[in-house]
Enzyme design. Structure first.
Site, PDB file in Angstrom:
ATOM      1  N   GLU A 101       7.986   3.792  11.427  1.00 22.54           N
ATOM      2  CA  GLU A 101       6.579   3.781  11.860  1.00 22.54           C
ATOM      3  C   GLU A 101       6.386   2.734  12.968  1.00 22.54           C
ATOM      4  OE1 GLU A 101       3.979   3.157   8.500  1.00 22.54           O
ATOM      5  OE2 GLU A 101       2.200   2.876   9.763  1.00 22.54           O
ATOM      6  N   GLU A 131       0.844  -1.209   0.000  1.00 19.46           N
ATOM      7  CA  GLU A 131       0.000   0.000   0.000  1.00 19.46           C
ATOM      8  C   GLU A 131       0.881   1.262   0.000  1.00 19.46           C
ATOM      9  OE1 GLU A 131      -1.345   2.915   2.923  1.00 19.46           O
ATOM     10  OE2 GLU A 131      -2.080   1.018   3.742  1.00 19.46           O
ATOM     11  N   HIS A 132       1.937   1.265   0.790  1.00 20.62           N
ATOM     12  CA  HIS A 132       2.861   2.417   0.790  1.00 20.62           C
ATOM     13  C   HIS A 132       3.532   2.576  -0.574  1.00 20.62           C
ATOM     14  CE1 HIS A 132       3.769   3.644   5.161  1.00 20.62           C
ATOM     15  NE2 HIS A 132       2.595   3.039   5.158  1.00 20.62           N
TER      16      HIS A 132
END
Lengths: 90, 423
Positions: free
Chosen positions: B130, B52-53
């Site tokens: 993250e 997704e990133h």
């Protein structure tokens, strides 16, 4: 609250522990004094009227014997006090 | 009354759900893929989130993240994505006259991404940062630990972003292979809502379908094993506050009692008129932040309570919460309390569906995960049909399961917590 005398005894023990945790007061509180206060509570028959109060007091006494931090002992005593409160209908 | 939405089968097994909202200025488009982190084994932990990133890093037609962002932001729109445990969603909200642009950019990023090796390494560092950031956020971390307890050794119990170990190890080939296996048309539901022409939308989306249609290599999710008993997990940290999550496995989103569970959660711990807020915070002054929440998946779920509390009051607060939990299974909630919970739930749903984005997600989510779409009126009717005895029955059922509790705080021992839940 169920066990008024027990509640007062636990509050007294909490006050001793908190004074150690806060490093307050002129006189130094020893672990023996805290243990004595908890043993006084354990001798009250009221502590058997509500589930878990005796077990939390026993945990607190073990924690004092094992040299656990004052905050940890206080937490266990607050749990015993709370259990007494919850033994009483709201 | 005819449903306001239309479901359209598309070539290759994809589906489109579309709703016209002619009074709005925007249109939202969502591409939602079945899958998510639940389908990953330990080795591939975090790959869905990684993909997704990466899809925002550049495509063959828009070679950089700036060009992707410019395409949508250049018309004042928004574009974003999210990875969940059972789905991954890419969405754009644009002024309605630019809907075709939104569709084009979304399909471009999911079908034509470059997945440049340099971008893979750069993004790996971002994701590792993250993951480390979560370590400094005990409120987030305690929920992750709670989910580890609720679904031990199962992908549902793992952080969606994976682990530092798995993310460090994922190769570009792993990523390409996983994306190729899961980003296929039978796994896709497209949602569109806003001031749009339904026929033109069907035509425009059908023309944009550029993913593979066959489903080789599709993996069915495994069910989590039953829990064997109550467990406590204490992570010692010298924090000022103790952070605690406790709860039990509950119902899936397919379960007919899910509406009763949601109302039970509202009565227990949603908002400032809930039992937890009024009793634990206001009456007993035991915790600053106390609330409950649910999570639902295809075959499982949970009801949880979060407590942020002075470490000295931690076990006391846990016991007070347990009293509230037990109370739900012992006595029926009052008619007044149930009515308030229903109005709260219905009101929140209506507010959620005010935006084109809210409607697009609502429709797409239902079609993808539930396989059918209820209108808001049907949903509100089901909420209204729940009775106080349903809540008591569901509370009894959920709370008869073994309680699980995660704790972050300055605790050298877990004995007080174990005693509280009989672990």
């Amino acid at each position: 609250m169920a066990g008024r005398a027990a509640a007062e005894g636990i509050r007294k023990a909490i006050a001793l522990v908190n004074s150690v945790a806060d490093e307050a007061g002129d006189e130094e509180i020893t672990p023996t004094e805290i243990a004595e206060a908890i043993r006084d509570c354990l001798e009250l028959s009221e502590v058997d009227e509500v589930p878990n109060v005796r077990r939390y007091l026993g945990e607190a006494l073990d924690a004092v014997s094992d040299g656990m931090p004052a905050d940890f002992v206080a937490m266990t005593l607050y749990a015993a006090l709370g259990a007494l409160r919850e033994g009483t209908p709201h | 009354m005819a449903a306001p939405h239309r479901v359209q089968a598309l070539p290759g097994g994809a589906r489109l759900v579309v709703e016209s909202m002619p009074e709005r200025h925007s249109t939202s488009v969502v591409l939602m893929f079945a899958g998510g982190s639940r389908l990953e084994d330990d080795r591939l932990g975090g790959v869905s989130h990684f993909i997704e990133h990466l899809y925002f890093k550049g495509t063959r037609r828009r070679p950089s993240s700036k060009e992707i962002a410019d395409a949508i932001e250049g018309v004042g729109g928004f574009i974003n994505a999210s990875t969940d445990k059972e789905l991954t969603a890419y969405w754009a909200r644009v002024p309605s006259e630019h809907m075709n642009l939104g569709v084009d950019v979304l399909f471009d990023i999911v079908a034509n991404s470059r997945l440049d090796p340099v971008d893979v390494e750069k993004e790996r560092m971002v994701i590792l940062d993250e993951l480390r950031m979560y370590q400094d956020q005990p409120q987030e971390m305690v929920q992750n630990l709670f989910e580890e307890l609720i679904w031990p050794g199962h992908p549902l119990g793992r952080d969606i972003a994976g682990t530092e170990e798995s993310v460090s190890r994922l190769s570009r080939d792993d990523i390409l292979e996983y994306a190729d296996a899961h980003y296929r048309l039978p796994n896709l539901v497209v949602g569109a809502a806003g001031s749009l022409d339904v026929e033109q939308t069907v035509e425009g989306v059908a023309k944009s379908l550029s993913l593979r249609a066959d489903m080789d290599g599709a993996v069915s999710p495994s069910a989590p094993a039953p829990l064997t008993g109550p467990r406590v997990l204490v992570r010692r940290r010298e924090t000022e506050q103790a952070h605690i999550c406790l709860g039990a496995r509950a119902l899936s989103y397919m379960h007919p009692d899910r509406y009763a569970l949601d109302l039970l959660n509202t009565v227990l711990g949603e908002g400032m008129s809930s039992r937890l807020f009024l009793n634990i915070r206001e009456r007993l002054s035991l915790a600053y932040d106390v609330h409950s929440f649910t999570q639902k998946h295809r075959d499982t779920g949970y009801l949880g309570v979060y407590i942020g509390v002075d470490p000295k009051k931690a076990v006391d607060a846990v016991n007070a919460v347990l009293v509230e939990l037990r109370g739900l299974g012992e006595t029926e909630v009052s008619a007044d309390e149930l009515a308030r919970a229903k109005e709260f739930t219905k009101g929140r749903l209506r507010l959620e569906l005010e935006t084109t984005n809210g409607v697009a997600f609502w429709l797409t989510y239902q079609e993808l995960l539930l396989g059918e779409i209820k209108t808001i009126e049907e949903e509100l009717t089901l909420v209204d049909a729940v009775t106080a005895s349903d809540l008591k029955r569901v509370a009894d059922q959920v709370l008869s399961g073994p309680l699980q509790m995660s704790v972050i705080g300055p605790f050298a021992r877990d004995s007080g917590f174990r005693l509280a839940i009989g672990a």
